[in-house]
Design a protein around this motif. Sequence first.
Motif, PDB file in Angstrom:
ATOM      1  N   GLN A   1      27.947   6.337  44.819  1.00 57.09           N
ATOM      2  CA  GLN A   1      27.026   6.145  43.705  1.00 57.09           C
ATOM      3  C   GLN A   1      26.007   7.279  43.662  1.00 57.09           C
ATOM      4  O   GLN A   1      25.857   8.035  44.623  1.00 57.09           O
ATOM      5  CB  GLN A   1      26.326   4.791  43.837  1.00 57.09           C
ATOM      6  N   ASP A   2      25.304   7.377  42.554  1.00 57.33           N
ATOM      7  CA  ASP A   2      24.320   8.439  42.364  1.00 57.33           C
ATOM      8  C   ASP A   2      23.256   8.386  43.474  1.00 57.33           C
ATOM      9  O   ASP A   2      22.697   7.323  43.753  1.00 57.33           O
ATOM     10  CB  ASP A   2      23.651   8.303  40.991  1.00 57.33           C
ATOM     11  N   GLY A   3      23.017   9.528  44.100  1.00 54.95           N
ATOM     12  CA  GLY A   3      22.012   9.599  45.149  1.00 54.95           C
ATOM     13  C   GLY A   3      22.514   9.293  46.543  1.00 54.95           C
ATOM     14  O   GLY A   3      21.743   9.359  47.510  1.00 54.95           O
ATOM     15  N   ASP A   4      23.790   8.969  46.699  1.00 60.05           N
ATOM     16  CA  ASP A   4      24.338   8.656  48.021  1.00 60.05           C
ATOM     17  C   ASP A   4      24.312   9.880  48.938  1.00 60.05           C
ATOM     18  O   ASP A   4      24.484  11.019  48.496  1.00 60.05           O
ATOM     19  CB  ASP A   4      25.783   8.167  47.913  1.00 60.05           C
ATOM     20  N   LYS A   5      24.113   9.607  50.218  1.00 60.29           N
ATOM     21  CA  LYS A   5      24.294  10.611  51.258  1.00 60.29           C
ATOM     22  C   LYS A   5      25.499  10.174  52.075  1.00 60.29           C
ATOM     23  O   LYS A   5      25.440   9.164  52.782  1.00 60.29           O
ATOM     24  CB  LYS A   5      23.044  10.709  52.142  1.00 60.29           C
ATOM     25  N   VAL A   6      26.578  10.902  51.930  1.00 58.84           N
ATOM     26  CA  VAL A   6      27.851  10.499  52.522  1.00 58.84           C
ATOM     27  C   VAL A   6      28.077  11.254  53.833  1.00 58.84           C
ATOM     28  O   VAL A   6      28.153  12.487  53.856  1.00 58.84           O
ATOM     29  CB  VAL A   6      29.027  10.771  51.564  1.00 58.84           C
TER      30      VAL A   6
ATOM     31  N   GLY B   1      35.255  19.288  46.802  1.00 56.84           N
ATOM     32  CA  GLY B   1      35.716  19.659  45.469  1.00 56.84           C
ATOM     33  C   GLY B   1      35.242  18.677  44.414  1.00 56.84           C
ATOM     34  O   GLY B   1      34.777  19.074  43.333  1.00 56.84           O
ATOM     35  N   LEU B   2      35.334  17.388  44.724  1.00 59.35           N
ATOM     36  CA  LEU B   2      34.902  16.359  43.777  1.00 59.35           C
ATOM     37  C   LEU B   2      33.388  16.397  43.567  1.00 59.35           C
ATOM     38  O   LEU B   2      32.897  16.070  42.480  1.00 59.35           O
ATOM     39  CB  LEU B   2      35.332  14.975  44.274  1.00 59.35           C
ATOM     40  N   GLN B   3      32.670  16.785  44.599  1.00 59.68           N
ATOM     41  CA  GLN B   3      31.206  16.854  44.512  1.00 59.68           C
ATOM     42  C   GLN B   3      30.762  17.771  43.370  1.00 59.68           C
ATOM     43  O   GLN B   3      29.750  17.523  42.713  1.00 59.68           O
ATOM     44  CB  GLN B   3      30.649  17.358  45.848  1.00 59.68           C
ATOM     45  N   LYS B   4      31.535  18.832  43.118  1.00 59.96           N
ATOM     46  CA  LYS B   4      31.168  19.805  42.092  1.00 59.96           C
ATOM     47  C   LYS B   4      31.389  19.279  40.677  1.00 59.96           C
ATOM     48  O   LYS B   4      30.727  19.726  39.742  1.00 59.96           O
ATOM     49  CB  LYS B   4      31.975  21.090  42.293  1.00 59.96           C
ATOM     50  N   SER B   5      32.319  18.331  40.527  1.00 62.69           N
ATOM     51  CA  SER B   5      32.665  17.868  39.175  1.00 62.69           C
ATOM     52  C   SER B   5      32.344  16.395  38.935  1.00 62.69           C
ATOM     53  O   SER B   5      32.559  15.890  37.831  1.00 62.69           O
ATOM     54  CB  SER B   5      34.165  18.091  38.929  1.00 62.69           C
ATOM     55  N   ALA B   6      31.831  15.705  39.949  1.00 63.51           N
ATOM     56  CA  ALA B   6      31.566  14.264  39.815  1.00 63.51           C
ATOM     57  C   ALA B   6      30.452  14.002  38.805  1.00 63.51           C
ATOM     58  O   ALA B   6      29.523  14.806  38.665  1.00 63.51           O
ATOM     59  CB  ALA B   6      31.194  13.673  41.165  1.00 63.51           C
TER      60      ALA B   6
ATOM     61  N   VAL C   1      28.215  11.871  39.084  1.00 59.18           N
ATOM     62  CA  VAL C   1      27.013  11.466  39.826  1.00 59.18           C
ATOM     63  C   VAL C   1      26.725  12.498  40.906  1.00 59.18           C
ATOM     64  O   VAL C   1      27.617  13.225  41.353  1.00 59.18           O
ATOM     65  CB  VAL C   1      27.172  10.067  40.469  1.00 59.18           C
ATOM     66  N   HIS C   2      25.464  12.561  41.327  1.00 58.30           N
ATOM     67  CA  HIS C   2      25.086  13.485  42.400  1.00 58.30           C
ATOM     68  C   HIS C   2      25.153  12.767  43.746  1.00 58.30           C
ATOM     69  O   HIS C   2      24.637  11.657  43.894  1.00 58.30           O
ATOM     70  CB  HIS C   2      23.656  14.004  42.186  1.00 58.30           C
TER      71      HIS C   2
END
Length: 284
Positions: free
Chosen positions: A34-39, A58-63, A65-66
Amino acid sequence: MQELLPKARKEFNKLQKRLRRETGQAIADFNMIQDGDKVMVCLSGGKDSYTLLHILMGLQKSAPVHFDLVAVNLDQKQPGFPEHVLPNYLEQLGVPYYILEKDTYSIVKEKIPEGKTTCGLCSRLRRGTLYGFAEEIGATKIALGHHRDDLLETLFLNLFFGGSLKAMPPKLLSDDLKNILIRPLAYCRERDIAEFATLMEFPIIPCNLCGSQENLQRQVIKEMLQDWEKRFPGRIETMFNALQNVAPSQLADTRIFDFAGLEAQREKALSNRINLLDALVTEA
């Protein structure tokens, strides 16, 4: 990564897109990130966790949500463990990371008799350390590299040896209610991950503690499933679909279905039907 000929490059791109698509679908289906998660991505040095980190980056760049990623490796002090490999790789990758050091190897060797399976104790010790560290750094999700084959193998392990009908869930709240675990590769096939890891030339670190235990029950299950897939193509896909198509009323667990209340349910249905008929007659 090795240079590929045009045809091989095309196949690699298809493979990478498939892994990204399946991972993205699993994340969406189970609302994993979700938005704002620290994974916190648990990086073991094996093919699965390397692939997980790569795909998530890779998904982080196009997701839409941040979310932030941090890689964490637990150095369990196995003899001969190449301590430099992961730091060097992660430095080049540019992802934030931590290397934790805890001598669980000695504990496992002391507690488990020679020749016995070490995986159970090893995984419990590893899990406890990682869970605690996730809290320390404020990670809201813990990402593990288990894939579709792992989920199915666990299902049959529990069925054959544990007397329970359960697998690995793609998303899980820990028993102490403090951590949420996610398995973004839940829809991905192991053979695709293995091929991807080979082509990407990830610096794989073998597990010398338990990886050589060929008599593990999980290895027996793995070989059984691989044999089924060879003899009956598509069976693995069908079995995995079954994990998402559960009918509690067709099993025998009174904790998840009210068998004792079927009579009352029948009476209620009959009463509703009579009331409906009475209403129709009155209207007529």
